[in-house]
Design a protein around this motif. Structure first.
Motif, PDB file in Angstrom:
ATOM      1  N   ILE A 194      49.558  49.609  49.967  1.00 48.01           N
ATOM      2  CA  ILE A 194      49.121  49.557  48.571  1.00 48.01           C
ATOM      3  C   ILE A 194      48.101  48.431  48.410  1.00 48.01           C
ATOM      4  O   ILE A 194      48.384  47.286  48.740  1.00 48.01           O
ATOM      5  N   VAL A 195      46.904  48.802  47.940  1.00 47.03           N
ATOM      6  CA  VAL A 195      45.820  47.843  47.761  1.00 47.03           C
ATOM      7  C   VAL A 195      45.226  48.035  46.367  1.00 47.03           C
ATOM      8  O   VAL A 195      45.040  49.170  45.928  1.00 47.03           O
ATOM      9  N   VAL A 196      44.934  46.922  45.698  1.00 46.49           N
ATOM     10  CA  VAL A 196      44.203  46.979  44.435  1.00 46.49           C
ATOM     11  C   VAL A 196      42.931  46.164  44.613  1.00 46.49           C
ATOM     12  O   VAL A 196      42.982  44.983  44.960  1.00 46.49           O
ATOM     13  N   LEU A 197      41.788  46.812  44.400  1.00 42.01           N
ATOM     14  CA  LEU A 197      40.485  46.161  44.509  1.00 42.01           C
ATOM     15  C   LEU A 197      39.960  45.841  43.115  1.00 42.01           C
ATOM     16  O   LEU A 197      39.976  46.702  42.229  1.00 42.01           O
ATOM     17  N   ASP A 198      39.482  44.624  42.946  1.00 47.69           N
ATOM     18  CA  ASP A 198      38.880  44.191  41.687  1.00 47.69           C
ATOM     19  C   ASP A 198      37.399  44.568  41.733  1.00 47.69           C
ATOM     20  O   ASP A 198      36.604  43.958  42.451  1.00 47.69           O
ATOM     21  N   MET A 199      37.020  45.563  40.960  1.00 50.65           N
ATOM     22  CA  MET A 199      35.670  46.127  41.013  1.00 50.65           C
ATOM     23  C   MET A 199      34.764  45.613  39.893  1.00 50.65           C
ATOM     24  O   MET A 199      33.604  45.990  39.801  1.00 50.65           O
ATOM     25  N   ARG A 200      35.272  44.722  39.051  1.00 48.67           N
ATOM     26  CA  ARG A 200      34.559  44.330  37.825  1.00 48.67           C
ATOM     27  C   ARG A 200      33.184  43.730  38.085  1.00 48.67           C
ATOM     28  O   ARG A 200      32.273  43.944  37.298  1.00 48.67           O
ATOM     29  N   LYS A 201      32.994  42.994  39.166  1.00 40.87           N
ATOM     30  CA  LYS A 201      31.690  42.377  39.439  1.00 40.87           C
ATOM     31  C   LYS A 201      30.752  43.305  40.206  1.00 40.87           C
ATOM     32  O   LYS A 201      29.588  42.993  40.388  1.00 40.87           O
ATOM     33  N   LEU A 202      31.276  44.453  40.643  1.00 38.84           N
ATOM     34  CA  LEU A 202      30.480  45.362  41.464  1.00 38.84           C
ATOM     35  C   LEU A 202      29.976  46.588  40.717  1.00 38.84           C
ATOM     36  O   LEU A 202      29.004  47.206  41.122  1.00 38.84           O
ATOM     37  N   THR A 203      30.674  46.964  39.670  1.00 38.76           N
ATOM     38  CA  THR A 203      30.285  48.155  38.918  1.00 38.76           C
ATOM     39  C   THR A 203      30.780  48.042  37.484  1.00 38.76           C
ATOM     40  O   THR A 203      31.813  47.424  37.238  1.00 38.76           O
ATOM     41  N   SER A 204      30.064  48.638  36.573  1.00 39.23           N
ATOM     42  CA  SER A 204      30.519  48.670  35.185  1.00 39.23           C
ATOM     43  C   SER A 204      31.286  49.954  34.876  1.00 39.23           C
ATOM     44  O   SER A 204      31.761  50.143  33.765  1.00 39.23           O
TER      45      SER A 204
END
Length: 153
Positions: free
Chosen positions: A38-48
């Protein structure tokens, strides 16, 4: 046939805290259904387009469906959120659940290795889930743990 209705965040996008809560809930439900890796990636700085990717692995078609269905149930009944789209449910090698700010990927082993989303989005920070999943597991254990002789009346 695709069930996706929107490839974008909701117009009434949730706050970051709400999207984080959804990501954590998806991880917890996945753990409850015996998902692996189980992995959660923080995408906030990479895509809107979204805030978090939740990526999990199941061992069988039945398990992938169970994880998907339980996430839908948890989000709708307990968190008041509805899915915007779903892909791959019938094929069941990669089920994608689109909740706007949170996108959940439920893979079988082979498909997860093939697409390597963690490598594709390697610059995305991984959330530390040790407290979220560990606390959740501890809470579940305490609810179902048998009484010791010291606990009995």
């Amino acid at each position: 046939m695709s069930e996706t209705t929107s490839p974008h965040k909701r117009p009434d996008a949730q706050t970051t805290a709400s999207s984080l809560e959804l990501a954590h809930a998806a991880a917890q439900v996945s753990e409850d259904n015996r998902a692996k890796n189980i992995v959660v990636l923080d995408m906030r700085k990479l895509t809107s387009a979204f805030d978090y990717f939740v990526i999990v692995t199941g061992a069988s078609r039945r398990q992938l469906h169970a994880i998907s269905d339980e996430i839908d149930n948890k989000f709708e009944k307990e968190l008041g959120d509805t899915r915007l789209g779903r892909e791959g449910y019938d094929d069941s090698r990669w089920i994608l659940l689109d909740y706007g700010d949170v996108v959940i990927h439920i893979f079988d082993d082979v498909t997860r290795d093939y697409f390597s989303l963690e490598e594709l989005w390697a610059e995305a920070p991984r959330l530390d889930l040790s407290q979220v999943l560990h606390d959740h597991a501890a809470n579940e254990t305490s609810k179902t743990a048998p009484l010791s002789s010291d606990d009995q009346f």
